[in-house]
Design an enzyme around this catalytic site. Sequence first.
Site, mmCIF file in Angstrom:
data_model
loop_
_atom_site.group_PDB
_atom_site.id
_atom_site.type_symbol
_atom_site.label_atom_id
_atom_site.label_comp_id
_atom_site.label_asym_id
_atom_site.label_seq_id
_atom_site.Cartn_x
_atom_site.Cartn_y
_atom_site.Cartn_z
ATOM 1 N N GLU A 237 -2.579 -1.787 -3.016
ATOM 2 C CA GLU A 237 -3.609 -0.954 -2.630
ATOM 3 C C GLU A 237 -3.335 0.437 -2.643
ATOM 4 O O GLU A 237 -2.232 0.846 -2.498
ATOM 5 C CB GLU A 237 -3.981 -1.350 -1.114
ATOM 6 N N HIS B 123 -8.480 -5.831 7.336
ATOM 7 C CA HIS B 123 -8.327 -4.714 8.664
ATOM 8 C C HIS B 123 -8.501 -5.485 9.854
ATOM 9 O O HIS B 123 -9.613 -5.751 10.145
ATOM 10 C CB HIS B 123 -8.843 -3.426 8.347
ATOM 11 N N HIS C 269 1.036 -1.254 -0.154
ATOM 12 C CA HIS C 269 -0.097 -0.056 -0.006
ATOM 13 C C HIS C 269 0.734 1.239 0.032
ATOM 14 O O HIS C 269 1.386 1.815 0.981
ATOM 15 C CB HIS C 269 -0.971 -0.182 1.218
#
Length: 239
Positions: free
Chosen positions: A72, A192, A45
């Site tokens: 991401e 998450h 990410h």
Amino acid sequence: MASPKLSVNINKIATLRNARGGDNPNLVSVALNCERFGAQGITVHPRPDERHIRYQDVLDLKPLLTTEFNIEGKPNDRFLELVQKVQPAQCTLVPDADNAITSNAGWDTLKHKEYLKEIISFLQSQGIRTSIFVDPVPEMIIHAAETGTNRVELYTEGYARAYADNREAAVKPYLEAARLGASLGLEINAGHDLDLHNLRYLRENMPELAEVSIGHALICDALYFGLENTIQLYLRQLV
């Protein structure tokens, strides 16, 4: 029911490396070891400030990885240029605020539907599978499907926070969101705050689950159990 894939998010490895300004731990070596130890994907990410994963890291990883590569990020111009150059298996669109410590909300897929449609169309024209980071809210799932995305990634912090108090209540909106998404032709990812305590219950109750992306908890567990053993422990939660 096929087991969901485990994609290991290696951002925290980059955070540790960057703390000393050198190349220890070496991000590419860790990613390749994750694959060797059983991970079925690698997630990165990159953020605009490159405070953990750097754009050069993404370029370095691409030719060496043999599993699915998931990038991401917030789809600004620089991010989309990187994704186009790297051609990952999957691009997960995340609505990060510029000052966010970590991802902390899903897209408002109604408000940003046309914006997301345009980006998703572009990515899919490059042969890249798309996923949208969303909260487990029926309206957001419905509008996500209308963007043309291949998948949604359910933002599971709420589930993780409430799991210890009442796991049945905690998982309920996620199961409803997954069922709705699947009925609309979407594949379902989740990520998450998933860890060794709450992952199995989610997997057992969500047959639609295709992939989980796990970073922080997995890397923390690796400090105690070792990276190879930790990846195997997570894979066992997904069987």
